[in-house]
Scaffold this motif. Structure first.
Motif, PDB file in Angstrom:
ATOM      1  N   THR A 149     -86.307  51.599 -55.472  1.00 49.49           N
ATOM      2  CA  THR A 149     -85.746  51.113 -54.201  1.00 49.49           C
ATOM      3  C   THR A 149     -84.346  50.552 -54.395  1.00 49.49           C
ATOM      4  O   THR A 149     -83.885  49.761 -53.584  1.00 49.49           O
ATOM      5  N   GLY A 150     -83.661  50.961 -55.460  1.00 45.81           N
ATOM      6  CA  GLY A 150     -82.280  50.536 -55.678  1.00 45.81           C
ATOM      7  C   GLY A 150     -82.131  49.072 -55.998  1.00 45.81           C
ATOM      8  O   GLY A 150     -81.163  48.441 -55.554  1.00 45.81           O
ATOM      9  N   VAL A 151     -83.048  48.510 -56.774  1.00 44.56           N
ATOM     10  CA  VAL A 151     -82.953  47.090 -57.137  1.00 44.56           C
ATOM     11  C   VAL A 151     -81.803  46.898 -58.125  1.00 44.56           C
ATOM     12  O   VAL A 151     -81.740  47.560 -59.162  1.00 44.56           O
ATOM     13  N   ILE A 152     -80.887  46.002 -57.790  1.00 41.91           N
ATOM     14  CA  ILE A 152     -79.721  45.714 -58.628  1.00 41.91           C
ATOM     15  C   ILE A 152     -79.978  44.514 -59.528  1.00 41.91           C
ATOM     16  O   ILE A 152     -79.633  44.518 -60.709  1.00 41.91           O
ATOM     17  N   SER A 153     -80.559  43.473 -58.971  1.00 42.30           N
ATOM     18  CA  SER A 153     -80.799  42.266 -59.751  1.00 42.30           C
ATOM     19  C   SER A 153     -82.036  41.556 -59.225  1.00 42.30           C
ATOM     20  O   SER A 153     -82.452  41.753 -58.078  1.00 42.30           O
ATOM     21  N   VAL A 154     -82.615  40.724 -60.095  1.00 40.36           N
ATOM     22  CA  VAL A 154     -83.789  39.923 -59.749  1.00 40.36           C
ATOM     23  C   VAL A 154     -83.496  38.486 -60.168  1.00 40.36           C
ATOM     24  O   VAL A 154     -83.045  38.238 -61.291  1.00 40.36           O
ATOM     25  N   ALA A 155     -83.727  37.541 -59.265  1.00 40.67           N
ATOM     26  CA  ALA A 155     -83.473  36.123 -59.533  1.00 40.67           C
ATOM     27  C   ALA A 155     -84.783  35.361 -59.426  1.00 40.67           C
ATOM     28  O   ALA A 155     -85.495  35.473 -58.421  1.00 40.67           O
ATOM     29  N   PHE A 156     -85.100  34.572 -60.462  1.00 33.56           N
ATOM     30  CA  PHE A 156     -86.374  33.867 -60.543  1.00 33.56           C
ATOM     31  C   PHE A 156     -86.189  32.368 -60.338  1.00 33.56           C
ATOM     32  O   PHE A 156     -85.292  31.750 -60.913  1.00 33.56           O
ATOM     33  N   GLY A 157     -87.078  31.785 -59.522  1.00 36.90           N
ATOM     34  CA  GLY A 157     -87.238  30.349 -59.454  1.00 36.90           C
ATOM     35  C   GLY A 157     -88.477  29.952 -60.232  1.00 36.90           C
ATOM     36  O   GLY A 157     -88.993  30.721 -61.044  1.00 36.90           O
ATOM     37  N   ASP A 158     -88.985  28.760 -59.974  1.00 41.42           N
ATOM     38  CA  ASP A 158     -90.193  28.321 -60.679  1.00 41.42           C
ATOM     39  C   ASP A 158     -91.402  29.153 -60.287  1.00 41.42           C
ATOM     40  O   ASP A 158     -92.194  29.553 -61.142  1.00 41.42           O
ATOM     41  N   TYR A 159     -91.576  29.383 -58.984  1.00 42.87           N
ATOM     42  CA  TYR A 159     -92.766  30.076 -58.503  1.00 42.87           C
ATOM     43  C   TYR A 159     -92.440  31.246 -57.584  1.00 42.87           C
ATOM     44  O   TYR A 159     -93.361  31.885 -57.078  1.00 42.87           O
ATOM     45  N   HIS A 160     -91.185  31.505 -57.329  1.00 35.32           N
ATOM     46  CA  HIS A 160     -90.803  32.598 -56.438  1.00 35.32           C
ATOM     47  C   HIS A 160     -89.687  33.397 -57.085  1.00 35.32           C
ATOM     48  O   HIS A 160     -89.070  32.959 -58.057  1.00 35.32           O
ATOM     49  N   PHE A 161     -89.432  34.585 -56.557  1.00 36.89           N
ATOM     50  CA  PHE A 161     -88.276  35.346 -57.018  1.00 36.89           C
ATOM     51  C   PHE A 161     -87.813  36.292 -55.918  1.00 36.89           C
ATOM     52  O   PHE A 161     -88.556  36.625 -54.986  1.00 36.89           O
ATOM     53  N   HIS A 162     -86.545  36.689 -56.038  1.00 39.35           N
ATOM     54  CA  HIS A 162     -85.912  37.590 -55.078  1.00 39.35           C
ATOM     55  C   HIS A 162     -85.387  38.827 -55.797  1.00 39.35           C
ATOM     56  O   HIS A 162     -85.045  38.775 -56.981  1.00 39.35           O
ATOM     57  N   ALA A 163     -85.306  39.916 -55.063  1.00 35.95           N
ATOM     58  CA  ALA A 163     -84.708  41.150 -55.571  1.00 35.95           C
ATOM     59  C   ALA A 163     -83.570  41.555 -54.646  1.00 35.95           C
ATOM     60  O   ALA A 163     -83.716  41.541 -53.418  1.00 35.95           O
ATOM     61  N   LEU A 164     -82.429  41.902 -55.234  1.00 33.79           N
ATOM     62  CA  LEU A 164     -81.287  42.399 -54.474  1.00 33.79           C
ATOM     63  C   LEU A 164     -81.255  43.908 -54.594  1.00 33.79           C
ATOM     64  O   LEU A 164     -81.245  44.456 -55.703  1.00 33.79           O
ATOM     65  N   HIS A 165     -81.221  44.601 -53.455  1.00 36.01           N
ATOM     66  CA  HIS A 165     -81.231  46.059 -53.423  1.00 36.01           C
ATOM     67  C   HIS A 165     -79.821  46.592 -53.174  1.00 36.01           C
ATOM     68  O   HIS A 165     -78.961  45.890 -52.644  1.00 36.01           O
ATOM     69  N   SER A 166     -79.608  47.848 -53.546  1.00 32.40           N
ATOM     70  CA  SER A 166     -78.273  48.435 -53.448  1.00 32.40           C
ATOM     71  C   SER A 166     -77.788  48.560 -52.017  1.00 32.40           C
ATOM     72  O   SER A 166     -76.586  48.692 -51.772  1.00 32.40           O
ATOM     73  N   ASN A 167     -78.689  48.520 -51.031  1.00 32.23           N
ATOM     74  CA  ASN A 167     -78.275  48.570 -49.629  1.00 32.23           C
ATOM     75  C   ASN A 167     -77.905  47.203 -49.081  1.00 32.23           C
ATOM     76  O   ASN A 167     -77.693  47.040 -47.880  1.00 32.23           O
ATOM     77  N   GLY A 168     -77.833  46.198 -49.960  1.00 31.64           N
ATOM     78  CA  GLY A 168     -77.424  44.862 -49.541  1.00 31.64           C
ATOM     79  C   GLY A 168     -78.534  43.998 -48.995  1.00 31.64           C
ATOM     80  O   GLY A 168     -78.269  42.893 -48.497  1.00 31.64           O
ATOM     81  N   GLN A 169     -79.785  44.435 -49.080  1.00 28.98           N
ATOM     82  CA  GLN A 169     -80.907  43.652 -48.584  1.00 28.98           C
ATOM     83  C   GLN A 169     -81.539  42.849 -49.711  1.00 28.98           C
ATOM     84  O   GLN A 169     -81.485  43.226 -50.887  1.00 28.98           O
ATOM     85  N   ILE A 170     -82.167  41.733 -49.345  1.00 28.44           N
ATOM     86  CA  ILE A 170     -82.845  40.856 -50.290  1.00 28.44           C
ATOM     87  C   ILE A 170     -84.321  40.818 -49.926  1.00 28.44           C
ATOM     88  O   ILE A 170     -84.677  40.587 -48.769  1.00 28.44           O
ATOM     89  N   SER A 171     -85.187  41.039 -50.902  1.00 32.86           N
ATOM     90  CA  SER A 171     -86.628  40.930 -50.670  1.00 32.86           C
ATOM     91  C   SER A 171     -87.179  39.755 -51.465  1.00 32.86           C
ATOM     92  O   SER A 171     -86.649  39.397 -52.518  1.00 32.86           O
ATOM     93  N   SER A 172     -88.264  39.150 -50.949  1.00 29.31           N
ATOM     94  CA  SER A 172     -88.823  37.918 -51.522  1.00 29.31           C
ATOM     95  C   SER A 172     -90.252  38.141 -51.988  1.00 29.31           C
ATOM     96  O   SER A 172     -91.003  38.916 -51.385  1.00 29.31           O
ATOM     97  N   TYR A 173     -90.632  37.383 -53.050  1.00 29.66           N
ATOM     98  CA  TYR A 173     -91.958  37.506 -53.631  1.00 29.66           C
ATOM     99  C   TYR A 173     -92.374  36.153 -54.199  1.00 29.66           C
ATOM    100  O   TYR A 173     -91.537  35.319 -54.535  1.00 29.66           O
ATOM    101  N   GLY A 174     -93.695  35.945 -54.334  1.00 29.21           N
ATOM    102  CA  GLY A 174     -94.183  34.744 -54.995  1.00 29.21           C
ATOM    103  C   GLY A 174     -94.662  33.679 -54.030  1.00 29.21           C
ATOM    104  O   GLY A 174     -95.193  33.965 -52.950  1.00 29.21           O
TER     105      GLY A 174
ATOM    106  N   GLY B 152     -73.305  47.290 -42.791  1.00 27.73           N
ATOM    107  CA  GLY B 152     -74.073  46.447 -41.901  1.00 27.73           C
ATOM    108  C   GLY B 152     -73.420  45.099 -41.654  1.00 27.73           C
ATOM    109  O   GLY B 152     -72.366  44.780 -42.198  1.00 27.73           O
ATOM    110  N   ALA B 153     -74.081  44.283 -40.829  1.00 28.82           N
ATOM    111  CA  ALA B 153     -73.528  42.975 -40.474  1.00 28.82           C
ATOM    112  C   ALA B 153     -73.612  41.999 -41.635  1.00 28.82           C
ATOM    113  O   ALA B 153     -72.709  41.199 -41.849  1.00 28.82           O
ATOM    114  N   TYR B 154     -74.699  42.071 -42.407  1.00 32.15           N
ATOM    115  CA  TYR B 154     -74.886  41.167 -43.540  1.00 32.15           C
ATOM    116  C   TYR B 154     -75.217  42.009 -44.764  1.00 32.15           C
ATOM    117  O   TYR B 154     -76.247  42.683 -44.807  1.00 32.15           O
TER     118      TYR B 154
END
Length: 800
Positions: free
Chosen positions: A441-466, A578-580
């Motif tokens: 899905t074009g994941v560029i980077s993944v950022a981890f917190g203590d219990y959650h993490f986000h993935a940045l996709h090449s289309n500029g969208q951010i998805s959340s997990y955890g 896109g707008a964001y």
């Protein structure tokens, strides 16, 4: 006489070596001179545009999209004017950069309102722009620390908000206390050095930086390493005893610092000829003078077999041992420092890990082991090499060349380590989580917190997990704990109200939205839509049944994505971003942030498209005035006396306990408003038909708190309902329409209208009615709702 060589006669390989010497304006002018230079492989050369973007704006490299020239060109154009900083999550130590009421301001409010305001200030569940950032110039990068957020500007200056070392903050006596900074503060350098906010100097201009849990590392243009552990105190330059560090040298020369990484409890640097070196973060002593500028680190350790550098075409290996290292391990491309391990990827596509042994008697990394990245269920015909590794604290992600992203943690690493070095250890091979929404899905980077993490996709969208602890909003999906977060797929559990993302959300992901209008849309649907009475059974299903909640959240996810891709808005979206468009993502602790390119013209058009004129507003207002004239004082009717209020409260409590309707039911429209505390007991703060209010006279508060708390606990433990805190102090001079009037009849209170005379385009929409994947049909009188992108095939066995 031979004819002179023309520029067009040169092969593309030579041209791409010349292009970096041109600035962007000159390069664009060159490409406009002839058709040959208008070819995509020249005009959108990825090497040039990535180099121009990274050197002009100090944007960190993104290896996964290194070859996407069109993306880098668009980023270059928009970074000039459109970079914005958004943060969300836990704001207890002001790490989000959002203003909130001071203690003095909160003390003037009634007790219940004070607590509600304080909670909203501490927990931010929707992405909100950080204050006072637009005057800093172009923001190139941002990173979250354990209790802070740090920004890097294009001129090489660092700004931080919050508190760098939160453990020092909790100590009560100065000089150990670090006071949180609500506004961004520039990080300072020692006396005698110029400040990057004043003028450019390669010794202090940050080329790249890294935030750890309680410290910040900076690598400057000259090659110096600087470290901060306190916002208010200047940095210290790092020198490593026995390790050669050179400045302003060739990247391949021994001692050149190629990268710095601030781990959770360690600092590190990748040094040419030495490899990865780690050490404890340096801290200025309480008696250190402000003009002291250097810290000599005596205790440090090097990661074995990380010093190898691949020779150039015309070079040879120095010896057989070096050649063997190049064949077995390779050259380090990227690495992360977790709490107890160093994990790195080499140019051979292999992943290695080293255990950090750090005691008073021993500080070293004894050896490294290869981490197998073959995964069960992979769709690739043959195994694909690794290209990058990213991680923090206990978690990390491995990126593979075929587009897979694998998630694992330190527990798995330790088990694998024990299996490799202890023959008595019994352990399976290292296991990775293979989350469907992250694969191809074009994941560029993944950022981890203590219990959650986000993935940045090449289309500029951010998805959340955890999970977001205590419903703090770290996922960025909205809700303030409950109930809007439920429609995004969050399940709230436990006494603290931890919000865990359902397994359904891992099939396609849940994206972070930046449009404020989407928050109002979710709020409207949470209230039951156009007809709450008709939708109440579907709402209850969405709350009580996990499968229904997961599928309904997916329906809302599909409807809410790509509002800015409407054909009517194409003219305002010239570059198609896109707008964001998220440029980078970061997370740590219980909070997150993103650097976003905002097309304000397109964003305004999206906002305008959500609002229409409400022609019936004036007619409704006139008829309302005729039927219910306002009192001359503008206050609600005079409340009942203390005795009557007490009798009414006891009667309501008794009827509620027996399951009978109460006289204080807002659905009946006769909610009393007495001079006392209003206690609200409701099922997940859902619409009025499942809500009951109880009026407690002022003099009876202490006497009623104990039985009410017992009652709340009993109903919470049986999952019938939950209790809010004291809703508000209903003094005679205060007027709260949410209590006196039926709150649903006021459109601005439930997301149906942005203001008088206007309404949102969804004001007449109903709560969706779906055919669920198990064959169940949601009840209701409206037609079944259609899936915008089709109902997915759920993978509910995924590890979450």
């Amino acid at each position: 006489m031979a004819e002179p060589t023309k520029l067009l006669d040169l092969p593309v390989d030579i041209l791409v070596m010349i292009f970096p010497y041109l600035d962007a304006r000159s390069f664009v002018s060159l490409c406009q001179t002839c058709k040959a230079f208008q070819q995509p492989d020249v005009r959108l050369d990825s090497t040039y545009w990535s180099h121009a973007t990274r050197t002009t704006f100090r944007v960190p490299n993104q290896p996964v999209v290194q070859g996407d020239g069109q993306r880098w060109q668009k980023l270059y154009k928009r970074l000039l004017t459109q970079s914005r900083v958004f943060t969300w999550g836990n704001n207890e130590k002001a790490c989000l950069g959002h203003s909130f009421e001071t203690y003095e301001q909160l003390s003037r409010l009634p007790p219940a309102m004070r607590r509600r305001r304080a909670m909203r200030g501490r927990h931010v569940s929707w992405p909100t722009e950080m204050e006072n950032t637009r005057g800093l110039g172009i923001i190139a990068d941002m990173q979250c620390g354990g209790w802070s957020t740090t920004l890097l500007t294009s001129n090489g200056a660092l700004y931080t908000v919050g508190v760098i070392d939160g453990l020092q903050y909790i100590q009560r006596r100065p000089p150990y206390m670090q006071v949180p900074k609500v506004q961004l503060v520039p990080l300072r350098f020692p006396a005698g050095f110029p400040q990057p906010t004043e003028r450019y100097d390669p010794c202090v201009a940050t080329k790249e930086f890294s935030s750890g849990r309680s410290h910040v590392l900076s690598l400057c243009d000259s090659g110096k390493i600087w470290s901060w552990s306190d916002i208010e105190r200047p940095a210290l330059q790092i020198k490593l005893l026995g390790v050669e560090l050179v400045e302003e040298a060739n990247k391949r020369r021994r001692g050149y610092v190629r990268k710095v990484v601030a781990g959770w409890t360690k600092s590190s640097a990748l040094v040419s000829g030495t490899g990865i070196v780690i050490w404890d973060p340096v801290v200025r002593g309480q008696d250190d003078a402000e003009d002291e500028d250097t810290a000599l680190v005596l205790e440090h350790a090097s990661v074995p077999r990380t010093m190898y550098q691949r020779p150039r075409v015309n070079e040879r290996e120095t010896d057989q041992e070096t050649q063997a290292m190049g064949e077995d391990v390779g050259e380090v491309l990227s690495y992360v420092v977790l709490e107890g391990f160093v994990v790195f990827v080499t140019d051979l596509g292999k992943v290695f890990a080293g255990l950090i042994t750090w005691t008073a008697q021993e500080q070293n990394i004894p050896d490294i082991v290869e981490v197998p990245i073959q995964t069960v269920g992979s769709t690739s015909v043959e195994d694909s090499p690794a290209t990058d590794v990213q991680g923090s604290f206990h978690s990390f992600a491995v990126f593979k060349q075929n587009g897979e992203v694998l998630i694992s943690n330190e527990d798995n690493l330790r088990a694998h380590w024990n299996m490799e070095f202890d023959t008595r250890a019994q352990s399976d091979a290292l296991t990775f989580k293979r989350i469907p929404a992250l694969q191809h899905t074009g994941v560029i980077s993944v950022a981890f917190g203590d219990y959650h993490f986000h993935a940045l996709h090449s289309n500029g969208q951010i998805s959340s997990y955890g999970t977001e602890p205590q419903g703090c909003g770290a996922l960025g999906l909205g809700g303030h704990g409950d109930p809007e977060g439920r429609l995004r797929g969050i399940r709230y559990r436990g006494v603290g109200g931890d919000g865990q993302l359902l397994a359904h959300c891992y099939t396609r992901g849940r994206h972070v939205w930046f449009e404020e209008e989407k928050k109002e849309w979710i709020r409207f649907m949470t209230s039951g839509g156009h007809d709450p009475e008709e939708a109440k059974e579907r709402l209850r299903m969405s709350i009580n049944d996990i499968n229904t909640q997961g599928e309904v959240s997916e329906w809302f996810e599909q409807q809410g994505n790509e509002w800015d891709k409407h054909p009517d808005l194409a003219a305002a979206d010239e570059d198609g971003l896109g707008a964001y468009f998220a440029l980078s993502i970061t997370a740590a602790g219980w909070h997150s942030g993103a650097l976003v390119l905002v097309n304000e013209d397109l964003a305004d058009k999206v906002k305008q498209k959500c609002v229409v004129v409400d022609p019936s507003a004036e007619e409704d207002a006139e008829s309302h005035n005729k039927e219910e004239p306002e009192s001359s004082s503008g206050l609600p009717p005079h409340p009942p006396g203390a005795v009557a209020s007490t009798i009414q409260w006891v009667n309501n409590w008794t009827r509620w306990f027996l399951g009978l309707p109460t006289s204080a039911d807002p659905e009946a429209g006769n909610l009393p408003a007495g001079q006392g505390y209003v206690w609200n007991i409701c099922a997940s703060t859902q619409p009025p038909f499942i809500r009951s209010y109880y009026i407690v006279p002022r003099g009876w508060v202490l006497a009623t708190l104990l039985p009410l708390s017992i009652l709340w606990f009993a109903r919470s433990i049986t999952k019938f309902t939950s209790a809010d805190q004291l809703l508000r102090y209903n003094a005679p001079f205060l007027y709260d329409p949410r209590l006196v009037n039926t709150d649903f009849t006021e459109p601005t209170n439930h997301g149906a209208s942005p203001g008088k005379g206007l309404k949102y385009v969804w004001a007449n929409d109903s709560f969706p009615r779906l055919r669920l994947s198990n064959g169940t049909e949601m009840p209701g009188e409206i037609p079944f709702s259609q899936w915008k992108c089709g109902r997915p095939v759920w993978d509910l066995d995924v590890q979450v």
